[in-house]
Design an enzyme around this catalytic site. Structure first.
Site, PDB file in Angstrom:
ATOM      1  N   GLU A 196       6.011  11.507  21.389  1.00 12.18           N
ATOM      2  CA  GLU A 196       6.775  11.946  20.230  1.00 12.18           C
ATOM      3  C   GLU A 196       6.120  13.171  19.581  1.00 12.18           C
ATOM      4  O   GLU A 196       4.911  13.194  19.363  1.00 12.18           O
ATOM      5  CB  GLU A 196       6.821  10.803  19.201  1.00 12.18           C
ATOM      6  CG  GLU A 196       7.686  11.098  17.994  1.00 12.18           C
ATOM      7  CD  GLU A 196       7.680   9.934  16.996  1.00 12.18           C
ATOM      8  OE1 GLU A 196       6.686   9.180  16.938  1.00 12.18           O
ATOM      9  OE2 GLU A 196       8.680   9.786  16.274  1.00 12.18           O
TER      10      GLU A 196
ATOM     11  N   GLY B  88       5.201   3.800  10.508  1.00  9.05           N
ATOM     12  CA  GLY B  88       4.351   4.984  10.528  1.00  9.05           C
ATOM     13  C   GLY B  88       3.988   5.369  11.945  1.00  9.05           C
ATOM     14  O   GLY B  88       4.757   5.124  12.873  1.00  9.05           O
ATOM     15  N   SER B  89       2.801   5.917  12.085  1.00  3.93           N
ATOM     16  CA  SER B  89       2.396   6.451  13.387  1.00  3.93           C
ATOM     17  C   SER B  89       1.945   5.345  14.327  1.00  3.93           C
ATOM     18  O   SER B  89       1.587   4.242  13.898  1.00  3.93           O
ATOM     19  CB  SER B  89       1.240   7.435  13.196  1.00  3.93           C
ATOM     20  OG  SER B  89       0.082   6.723  12.797  1.00  3.93           O
ATOM     21  N   ARG B  90       1.914   5.670  15.609  1.00  2.00           N
ATOM     22  CA  ARG B  90       1.436   4.697  16.579  1.00  2.00           C
ATOM     23  C   ARG B  90      -0.022   4.366  16.338  1.00  2.00           C
ATOM     24  O   ARG B  90      -0.415   3.206  16.337  1.00  2.00           O
ATOM     25  CB  ARG B  90       1.631   5.242  18.006  1.00  2.00           C
ATOM     26  CG  ARG B  90       1.415   4.165  19.056  1.00  2.00           C
ATOM     27  CD  ARG B  90       1.455   4.676  20.479  1.00  2.00           C
ATOM     28  NE  ARG B  90       2.705   5.313  20.835  1.00  2.00           N
ATOM     29  CZ  ARG B  90       3.054   5.580  22.105  1.00  2.00           C
ATOM     30  NH1 ARG B  90       2.264   5.233  23.103  1.00  2.00           N
ATOM     31  NH2 ARG B  90       4.183   6.203  22.372  1.00  2.00           N
ATOM     32  N   GLN B  91      -0.805   5.403  16.084  1.00  2.00           N
ATOM     33  CA  GLN B  91      -2.230   5.206  15.828  1.00  2.00           C
ATOM     34  C   GLN B  91      -2.452   4.267  14.632  1.00  2.00           C
ATOM     35  O   GLN B  91      -3.251   3.334  14.694  1.00  2.00           O
ATOM     36  CB  GLN B  91      -2.864   6.566  15.558  1.00  2.00           C
ATOM     37  CG  GLN B  91      -4.359   6.561  15.480  1.00  2.00           C
ATOM     38  CD  GLN B  91      -4.892   7.910  14.990  1.00  2.00           C
ATOM     39  OE1 GLN B  91      -4.119   8.802  14.628  1.00  2.00           O
ATOM     40  NE2 GLN B  91      -6.200   8.046  14.969  1.00  2.00           N
ATOM     41  N   GLY B  92      -1.728   4.533  13.551  1.00  2.00           N
ATOM     42  CA  GLY B  92      -1.878   3.705  12.354  1.00  2.00           C
ATOM     43  C   GLY B  92      -1.438   2.278  12.612  1.00  2.00           C
ATOM     44  O   GLY B  92      -2.110   1.321  12.217  1.00  2.00           O
ATOM     45  N   GLY B  93      -0.302   2.123  13.280  1.00  2.00           N
ATOM     46  CA  GLY B  93       0.217   0.788  13.554  1.00  2.00           C
ATOM     47  C   GLY B  93      -0.719  -0.010  14.431  1.00  2.00           C
ATOM     48  O   GLY B  93      -1.007  -1.185  14.160  1.00  2.00           O
TER      49      GLY B  93
ATOM     50  N   GLU C 140       6.583  -0.578  13.040  1.00  2.00           N
ATOM     51  CA  GLU C 140       7.529   0.312  13.687  1.00  2.00           C
ATOM     52  C   GLU C 140       6.802   1.630  13.827  1.00  2.00           C
ATOM     53  O   GLU C 140       6.372   2.218  12.827  1.00  2.00           O
ATOM     54  CB  GLU C 140       8.782   0.432  12.815  1.00  2.00           C
ATOM     55  CG  GLU C 140       9.924   1.130  13.507  1.00  2.00           C
ATOM     56  CD  GLU C 140      10.360   2.346  12.751  1.00  2.00           C
ATOM     57  OE1 GLU C 140       9.932   3.454  13.155  1.00  2.00           O
ATOM     58  OE2 GLU C 140      11.100   2.203  11.768  1.00  2.00           O
TER      59      GLU C 140
ATOM     60  N   CYS D 104      12.821   8.374  12.198  1.00  2.00           N
ATOM     61  CA  CYS D 104      12.315   7.567  13.312  1.00  2.00           C
ATOM     62  C   CYS D 104      13.258   7.630  14.504  1.00  2.00           C
ATOM     63  O   CYS D 104      12.848   7.397  15.636  1.00  2.00           O
ATOM     64  CB  CYS D 104      12.199   6.101  12.912  1.00  2.00           C
ATOM     65  SG  CYS D 104      11.607   5.818  11.252  1.00  2.00           S
TER      66      CYS D 104
ATOM     67  N   LYS E 143       0.882  -1.166   0.000  1.00  2.00           N
ATOM     68  CA  LYS E 143       0.000   0.000   0.000  1.00  2.00           C
ATOM     69  C   LYS E 143       0.917   1.212   0.000  1.00  2.00           C
ATOM     70  O   LYS E 143       1.654   1.465   0.945  1.00  2.00           O
ATOM     71  CB  LYS E 143      -0.924   0.039   1.215  1.00  2.00           C
ATOM     72  CG  LYS E 143      -1.951   1.184   1.097  1.00  2.00           C
ATOM     73  CD  LYS E 143      -2.780   1.394   2.332  1.00  2.00           C
ATOM     74  CE  LYS E 143      -2.215   2.421   3.262  1.00  2.00           C
ATOM     75  NZ  LYS E 143      -1.926   3.762   2.688  1.00  2.00           N
TER      76      LYS E 143
END
Lengths: 531, 531
Positions: free
Chosen positions: A398, A245-250, A269, A306, A189
């Protein structure tokens, strides 16, 4: 007519077919000027996920059985074809991300070297994990059977490209390289922030697939957002996920993968503030050098790496004022640079405002201003103290971009307390002279428990692609702390061991046959060897 | 006064302390007679979890830094002390589980040999995963730093003991042995079905901890049910979980671990029906031998082994009738034997009744009856056909005990379709003569995708403890398909890699120092060696 007009179709690459998206139109945007880049792209539909996953599953049976040389040569062709794009690629990257040419060239070299490194890994063969426990027919009370073990790929892998490394953590980045090396077809993606870059690289991979006669489903490239991403992760033919990517996305992908009828691993990550610890000797001896070096690391990539150093802990005493002062002076001199896209820039500004609003946090310096840059990121340096830091967990969050906090720590005991209070990180860094080794020895066992990589007397930015690197770490730095997404161990994420008992010789895979026809390292009766 | 009265206190072992439970009283029960065994035990309270976890965390810092020799010698002492319990232990196992003496002795040898195998693994040192990428100071454009990687333990491990192997998958079983080998303190939740056995083995481990001067929190043993189990898994100091048991139990722990603020891995081995595939040549040549061999495997341990063959798929044709007939005849001759506890026996009877009630399933034979055995398990053999099997997913569900279904399959195509429709399994077995190798070669790639171990011309029961075995497999056989809970690779579950960059020599762990002082296998610049 620009180069892009010639080479970019604005379509998805599903196996050998170009497939137009059907969702909302979007464009790459030059973050320096705000200019909309052609062509237009559109998000794909569930049917595109369905077709890419079906092709990947079809390809899996063939692709996973390619021999080491075929697979390695394929990876090298991918690298060559990406290198061959030259300025068509690097110009597009700069246009879509604002990353200066020199850094893009460095990232390109890193990306193709990484593919070639995985080609060498594939040829070397240790990743096959071959083990043989020979039969002992006369063992009592029961004979011992012949047992042989190797690793096989999990199945097709979904890769979610990151925005901040449009080459090295994107379409042909570390996740794709290691999955393809493991024998797993890949469905990427693309990140919507660099669709043209993604298409160029995707076409290079597709051409390599064709050149080596591999099944078309070995690689597909989709465009989409959250909805398409969830459809991809929940497709039953997808068997593992790589994400940066972001924590939310992960965490959304982790939750979706865990809720499947058959859960799958997500190697996400996600976030890290990469704490740096300045010990007294280092501050005494080189405070004025550490300040500018810190700012240089912090502002690399406009702080969008990162491993950007978001927190510096320094024991109050000789040199700390000089350190803060020299860092502040260096930071004031930094020019505004374009961040990757407007969303990231707005989130950064909000994060800085959040810090500014805190009573216990004081601003030390800001970088220069430049209103002509559309997505300009202005560096920011703050200071607080150890007691305030321990009292406010929000200070660990972060702020993606070139913002960082220096924390004045009371003493070694508070430094250790802070080290124990930190969330999981990609890196932890220590600056220490030989005089500090007592303190460093006390700190190190704490830091290795919270970080994937511990750095001495350097800065966390700059991640080597090799055998000994770990780009990973405890949650929430990643969702899979025992893995790395950079370096040769990354291949292990997409493999699992299978054992074969008393299997007739002609049915055994080559890596497990008598006489070691592949000449790889194997563990026979527990002993490593290549005979 | 029996041996048990002398040696068992009925208490939990929390570090060096004996701690009485405070919950409801329970006893071991002899499943042959229904007799209640002394002493009484009680479930522990949240405070017991709290104390065991706190001690384990305290112990972690010291225990994980023990040198290889100390840790290996400790594991050997555990083995010696368990062996030294002799008939005190084996009699108690038989009393609490109904497992006959000969099998208990075999399981005891397996358990202590497993501990000694992990001692050898610890000494050999490959588990440390040592890698060194030396610095290249004159590399351009940037120097390469010195990077060194090793594996460290995740932290204290919670082990949930299984009922069916009261020694080998219980207090000092594979999970405990591999976690201790990795440098992780262990908190065991004993299985309530053999509390006396658990206490005996727990005391042996505790004595070994003391003998080697290790911190008391290196090992604790708690008694409890679901509530205590969840408290253990959600304690922030517990960093990984090993579990062998039911799917429901395993999934509850997986969900609890995933919902923690910091999720942790759960290595749950849950359920498997261990499909067996009989190819035409094998049926033609040895149908009458395969029948009794199948029943012998099925009824081993009263069918309560994780690898019991619950499904047999055979292509209709020569020999299939003879196979079913010979299996039915052998099964009718089997005597009732005690199952592990009343709950398991009741669940087994319910599972058999469920199969009996299905129109598409016919009973072939039942084992003998014996009302004098309190928890008697009576073997059961059923037959159905491939079309019915494909139409009813419930036929894939495990009936824990000596019940199995022979599926008459139309042809090779249907056999392959069935192989592709199966859930994840611990094992898959093929019986094939050389004439069948074409069919076997088509089947094998399907089977290795669904199973951890593929067996040829044997039976799945009997799991070797060695280097090449995999006792694991895709979900739902386990929650972690890339791992094994048996064999030397089991240690990997409790380790994660950490990378050290430019670390001063005196701060490096011994395994990463120049000159390889430990003499272990290391990967230096990608090359394996021991120099």
């Amino acid at each position: 007519m620009t180069v892009q007009d010639v080479t970019l179709s604005g379509q998805q690459l599903i196996g050998a077919q170009d497939v137009p998206g059907t969702g909302e139109e979007f464009h790459g945007v030059d973050p320096r000027s705000g200019e909309r880049l052609e062509p237009a792209y559109r998000f794909g539909a569930p049917a595109d996920v369905e077709r890419a996953a079906a092709l990947a599953w079809d390809a899996f049976g063939t692709y996973r059985e390619t021999d080491q040389e075929t697979r390695a040569a394929f990876l090298e062709t991918v690298a060559d074809r990406i290198d061959g794009l030259g300025t068509t690629l690097t110009d597009r990257v700069t246009a879509e991300t604002g990353i200066p040419e020199a850094r893009v060239k460095g990232e390109l070299a890193r990306t193709t070297n990484q593919l070639r490194l995985f080609a060498r890994v594939v040829r070397e063969g240790s990743w096959l994990g071959a083990r043989i426990d020979p039969a002992i027919p006369d063992r009592t009370p029961l004979p011992r059977p012949d047992l042989r073990q190797r690793k096989i790929p999990l199945g097709p892998v979904a890769v979610f490209a990151a925005s901040n490394f449009p080459l090295a953590f994107s379409v042909a980045g570390g996740d794709t390289a290691s999955a393809l090396a493991a024998g797993a077809p890949v469905v990427v993606k693309a990140h919507p922030s660099h669709p043209g870059t993604s298409e160029l690289v995707g076409r290079a991979i597709r051409a390599a697939v064709a050149e080596h006669g591999l099944p078309e489903g070995t690689f597909s490239l989709l465009h989409g957002g959250r909805e398409l991403g969830i459809a991809l992760v929940t497709d039953p033919r997808i068997r593992a996920v790589g994400f940066t990517g972001s924590r939310q996305g992960g965490l959304a992908l982790v939750a979706a993968a865990a809720a499947r009828p058959v859960p799958i691993p997500v190697y996400a990550e996600m976030s890290s503030v990469n704490p740096v610890f300045l010990l007294p000797g280092a501050l005494r001896e080189k405070a004025k050098d550490l300040g500018p070096a810190y700012v240089a690391s912090l502002t690399t990539g406009v702080g969008q790496l990162c491993t950007s150093p978001g927190l510096v802990f320094a024991i109050d005493g000789d040199g700390l004022d000089a350190f803060v002062e020299s860092a502040g002076a260096a930071l004031q001199e930094t020019a505004v640079a374009p961040m990757l896209n407007p969303g990231i820039q707005q989130a950064y500004d909000a994060g800085v405002r959040r810090l500014e609003a805190l009573d216990e946090v004081a601003e030390v310096a800001r970088g220069g201003e430049d209103q002509t840059i559309a997505c300009g990121g202005r560096a920011a340096l703050f200071v607080t103290d150890g007691t305030a830091f321990l009292a406010n967990p929000a200070l660990q969050e972060e702020v993606f971009g070139a913002a960082s906090i220096v924390v004045r720590v009371r003493d070694q005991a508070q430094l250790v307390e802070i080290a124990e209070s930190l969330e999981g990180q990609l890196t932890a860094t220590v600056h220490a002279t030989p005089d500090d080794h007592g303190e460093a020895a006390e700190l190190l066992p704490k830091l290795e428990l919270i970080a994937g990589r511990v750095v001495f007397n350097g800065w966390p930015t700059g991640v080597e692609v090799g055998h000994a690197v770990v780009h990973g770490g405890p949650f929430p730095a990643t969702s899979a702390p025992a893995t790395t997404s950079v370096g040769t161990r990354a291949i292990e994420r997409f493999l699992r061991p299978v054992s074969y008992q008393d299997t007739p010789a002609d049915l055994l895979p080559a890596e497990l046959r008598d006489g070691n026809p592949l000449g790889i390292w194997r563990r026979v009766d527990g002993e490593l060897g290549r005979d």
